[in-house]
Scaffold this motif. Sequence first.
Motif, PDB file in Angstrom:
ATOM      1  N   PHE A 106       0.807  -1.218   0.000  1.00  0.00           N
ATOM      2  CA  PHE A 106       0.000   0.000   0.000  1.00  0.00           C
ATOM      3  C   PHE A 106       0.842   1.272   0.000  1.00  0.00           C
ATOM      4  CE2 PHE A 106      -2.379   3.441   1.987  1.00  0.00           C
ATOM      5  CZ  PHE A 106      -3.471   3.491   1.137  1.00  0.00           C
ATOM      6  N   ALA A 107       1.837   1.358   0.908  1.00  0.00           N
ATOM      7  CA  ALA A 107       2.641   2.590   0.982  1.00  0.00           C
ATOM      8  C   ALA A 107       3.364   2.897  -0.329  1.00  0.00           C
ATOM      9  CB  ALA A 107       3.623   2.509   2.153  1.00  0.00           C
ATOM     10  N   PRO A 108       4.089   1.938  -0.925  1.00  0.00           N
ATOM     11  CA  PRO A 108       4.731   2.259  -2.204  1.00  0.00           C
ATOM     12  C   PRO A 108       3.740   2.507  -3.334  1.00  0.00           C
ATOM     13  CG  PRO A 108       5.098  -0.045  -1.608  1.00  0.00           C
ATOM     14  CD  PRO A 108       4.516   0.626  -0.414  1.00  0.00           C
ATOM     15  N   TYR A 109       2.580   1.827  -3.306  1.00  0.00           N
ATOM     16  CA  TYR A 109       1.563   2.060  -4.339  1.00  0.00           C
ATOM     17  C   TYR A 109       1.023   3.483  -4.242  1.00  0.00           C
ATOM     18  CZ  TYR A 109      -2.779   1.466  -7.023  1.00  0.00           C
ATOM     19  OH  TYR A 109      -3.813   1.596  -7.936  1.00  0.00           O
ATOM     20  N   ALA A 110       0.722   3.900  -3.001  1.00  0.00           N
ATOM     21  CA  ALA A 110       0.230   5.265  -2.807  1.00  0.00           C
ATOM     22  C   ALA A 110       1.282   6.294  -3.237  1.00  0.00           C
ATOM     23  CB  ALA A 110      -0.156   5.482  -1.343  1.00  0.00           C
ATOM     24  N   ALA A 111       2.550   5.987  -2.956  1.00  0.00           N
ATOM     25  CA  ALA A 111       3.628   6.907  -3.346  1.00  0.00           C
ATOM     26  C   ALA A 111       3.725   7.038  -4.865  1.00  0.00           C
ATOM     27  CB  ALA A 111       4.962   6.429  -2.767  1.00  0.00           C
ATOM     28  N   THR A 112       3.503   5.945  -5.607  1.00  0.00           N
ATOM     29  CA  THR A 112       3.561   6.018  -7.067  1.00  0.00           C
ATOM     30  C   THR A 112       2.425   6.864  -7.636  1.00  0.00           C
ATOM     31  OG1 THR A 112       2.248   3.981  -7.359  1.00  0.00           O
ATOM     32  CG2 THR A 112       4.644   3.739  -7.230  1.00  0.00           C
ATOM     33  N   LEU A 113       1.332   6.986  -6.866  1.00  0.00           N
ATOM     34  CA  LEU A 113       0.206   7.820  -7.306  1.00  0.00           C
ATOM     35  C   LEU A 113       0.406   9.290  -6.933  1.00  0.00           C
ATOM     36  CD1 LEU A 113      -2.802   5.480  -6.389  1.00  0.00           C
ATOM     37  CD2 LEU A 113      -1.863   5.937  -8.664  1.00  0.00           C
ATOM     38  N   GLY A 114       1.525   9.586  -6.252  1.00  0.00           N
ATOM     39  CA  GLY A 114       1.830  10.971  -5.908  1.00  0.00           C
ATOM     40  C   GLY A 114       1.566  11.351  -4.474  1.00  0.00           C
ATOM     41  N   ALA A 115       1.273  10.365  -3.597  1.00  0.00           N
ATOM     42  CA  ALA A 115       0.994  10.672  -2.196  1.00  0.00           C
ATOM     43  C   ALA A 115       2.295  10.908  -1.433  1.00  0.00           C
ATOM     44  CB  ALA A 115       0.214   9.528  -1.552  1.00  0.00           C
ATOM     45  N   SER A 116       2.324  11.943  -0.590  1.00  0.00           N
ATOM     46  CA  SER A 116       3.482  12.216   0.267  1.00  0.00           C
ATOM     47  C   SER A 116       3.426  11.315   1.500  1.00  0.00           C
ATOM     48  CB  SER A 116       3.468  13.668   0.709  1.00  0.00           C
ATOM     49  OG  SER A 116       2.329  13.926   1.526  1.00  0.00           O
ATOM     50  N   SER A 117       4.496  11.334   2.295  1.00  0.00           N
ATOM     51  CA  SER A 117       4.509  10.508   3.505  1.00  0.00           C
ATOM     52  C   SER A 117       3.400  10.942   4.472  1.00  0.00           C
ATOM     53  CB  SER A 117       5.874  10.591   4.191  1.00  0.00           C
ATOM     54  OG  SER A 117       6.150  11.914   4.604  1.00  0.00           O
ATOM     55  N   VAL A 118       3.145  12.247   4.548  1.00  0.00           N
ATOM     56  CA  VAL A 118       2.066  12.731   5.413  1.00  0.00           C
ATOM     57  C   VAL A 118       0.713  12.244   4.920  1.00  0.00           C
ATOM     58  CG1 VAL A 118       0.873  14.782   6.279  1.00  0.00           C
ATOM     59  CG2 VAL A 118       3.366  14.758   6.131  1.00  0.00           C
TER      60      VAL A 118
ATOM     61  N   THR B 268       3.143   9.016  12.940  1.00  0.00           N
ATOM     62  CA  THR B 268       4.343   8.596  12.209  1.00  0.00           C
ATOM     63  C   THR B 268       4.511   9.389  10.922  1.00  0.00           C
ATOM     64  OG1 THR B 268       4.174   6.360  13.120  1.00  0.00           O
ATOM     65  CG2 THR B 268       5.525   6.636  11.148  1.00  0.00           C
ATOM     66  N   GLY B 269       3.402   9.586  10.200  1.00  0.00           N
ATOM     67  CA  GLY B 269       3.483  10.350   8.964  1.00  0.00           C
ATOM     68  C   GLY B 269       3.910  11.790   9.173  1.00  0.00           C
ATOM     69  N   VAL B 270       3.524  12.373  10.320  1.00  0.00           N
ATOM     70  CA  VAL B 270       3.833  13.779  10.588  1.00  0.00           C
ATOM     71  C   VAL B 270       5.252  13.968  11.124  1.00  0.00           C
ATOM     72  CG1 VAL B 270       3.226  15.747  12.054  1.00  0.00           C
ATOM     73  CG2 VAL B 270       1.426  14.418  10.937  1.00  0.00           C
ATOM     74  N   ILE B 271       5.689  13.062  12.015  1.00  0.00           N
ATOM     75  CA  ILE B 271       6.948  13.309  12.734  1.00  0.00           C
ATOM     76  C   ILE B 271       8.161  12.617  12.135  1.00  0.00           C
ATOM     77  CG2 ILE B 271       5.652  13.528  14.890  1.00  0.00           C
ATOM     78  CD1 ILE B 271       6.953  10.770  15.654  1.00  0.00           C
ATOM     79  N   ARG B 272       7.973  11.710  11.190  1.00  0.00           N
ATOM     80  CA  ARG B 272       9.071  10.822  10.789  1.00  0.00           C
ATOM     81  C   ARG B 272      10.277  11.578  10.219  1.00  0.00           C
ATOM     82  NH1 ARG B 272       9.820   8.679   6.031  1.00  0.00           N
ATOM     83  NH2 ARG B 272      10.118   6.632   6.946  1.00  0.00           N
TER      84      ARG B 272
END
Length: 393
Positions: free
Chosen positions: A32-44, A352-356
Motif C-alpha cells: 500500500f505505501a509504495p503504491y500510494a507513493a507512485t500515485l503521488g501521495a506524500s509521507s504525510v 508517524t506520517g507527521v513526525i518521521r
Amino acid sequence: MKKLRITAINKMHIFAVMFLMSLVMSIQSPLFAPYAATLGASSVLIGIMLSSAQIANLSGNLIAGPLVDRYGKKLFITLPMFLAGILFISHGLVADPTSLLLLRILNGFALAFLIPAALALLSSYAVDSRQQGKNMAIYGMLMTIASIVAPLIGGNLGAFLGYENTYYLIGAALLIVAFYTFGFVRDQKQQTSHVRNSASSNLTFRKVLAIPKVHIVLMTGFAVMYIHGVIIYEVPYLAVEQGYSTATTGVMLSLMASGTLISLSLFFMHRFDPVKRLMFGLFGMSMSLFAIFNEMWTLPVLLFSVGFFFGIVMPAMAIAVTDAVSKEGHGRAFGLMSSFYSLGMIVSSFVTGVIRDSVNPYFIAFLVGMVIFTLVGYKKMSIQQVQEQRVYR
C-alpha cells in the motif's frame, strides 16, 4: 456424538474462513505505501490514508458490537467480505491519491464488522474457559501463519504483476472467500453452558466498560497496535526511501510474523494469568523498539523479537475478554477491543506520517508502550487491592 462432529466441522469452516480472510487481506501489507507513493501521495498523506481508514474501522467496530449480538454473526462476516472484495478491486482502478483515500476509508468501515463478528462466532462454540483458550490459540496460530505467508506473496506479486493487478487478485480472492462463508459457515444458536465471566446478560457498552479487567485489555490493545502500526508504516516505506524491493520488505514483515508463530507455539504460556502475559509481552515489545531506534542489532532480528512478544499478547487479550464478559456481551466486548486496536493504528499512522522527518517513530512508539505498561501495572495492583479487601470483609 453426531452433534460433536457437526460442531467440530462448523468450527473448521470458521477457522478456514478466518485464515483465508487474513491471508488475502494481509497480502497488501507491503504494497500500500509504495503504491500510494507512485500515485503521488506524500509521507504525510500516506499517514492520513492509513489513519483515516482506521477511524472508519473504529466507527464500524462500535456499530458492529450491538448488531452482531442482536442479529447474529454470519451476516456481518459475509456481507462485509463481499463489499471488501469489490473495494479492493477498485483499488487497482484509481488514478490519484484522493480516490485511493476514499476507497481506503470505505474499505476500513466494511472490514470493521469482520473481526468482532468472527471472534464472537468462534467464542460461541466454546463450552468452558479451557476450550475458549484452545480456540483462541488455534485462531492466533492460523492468523500468524497467514501473516507470515501473506507479505511474501504480496511482495512477490507486487514485483511480478504490478500493484494494480495484485489488487485485482486480492479483491477476486475475497469474493471467493465470501461465497465460501455464505455456503459453509453456521451461526451457533444454542448455548448449553457458559465460559467463566463476571457480567450478566443484556450488557451495554457502559456495563462492559465498567469491568476493571476490560480497562487493562483496552489500554494494552491500544499500545500494542500503536507499535504494530508504526512497523507496518515504516517497514514498507523502506521501498520508497531506500530503494528496497517489495519482496524484501515482505520478507521483513514475514520474519516478524515468524516470531509471533513461535511464541504461540509455547502452549505452556496459557497456564499463566492472561494479564501477566499482557504485561510481559508489552514490555518485551517496548524493549525491542528501544533496541531498534538505538540500532543495537539488525532490523530483521529485532522485528522477529517484536513479533515474538506480540504473539504472547494477542491470545491473552482475547482470553482476558472472554473471562471477564459473558457470552451475551461478546459482540460488544470484541467490538470495543477492536475499536481500541483501530485507535492505536489511527494515532500511530497519523503521528508517524507527521513526525518521521524530525523524530524517530520507533522512539515515540517505545514511549507509548512504556507509559501504557506503567498504567496497566497500576490498574492491576488496584484490582488486586479491591479483591483482597472483599476477602477480608
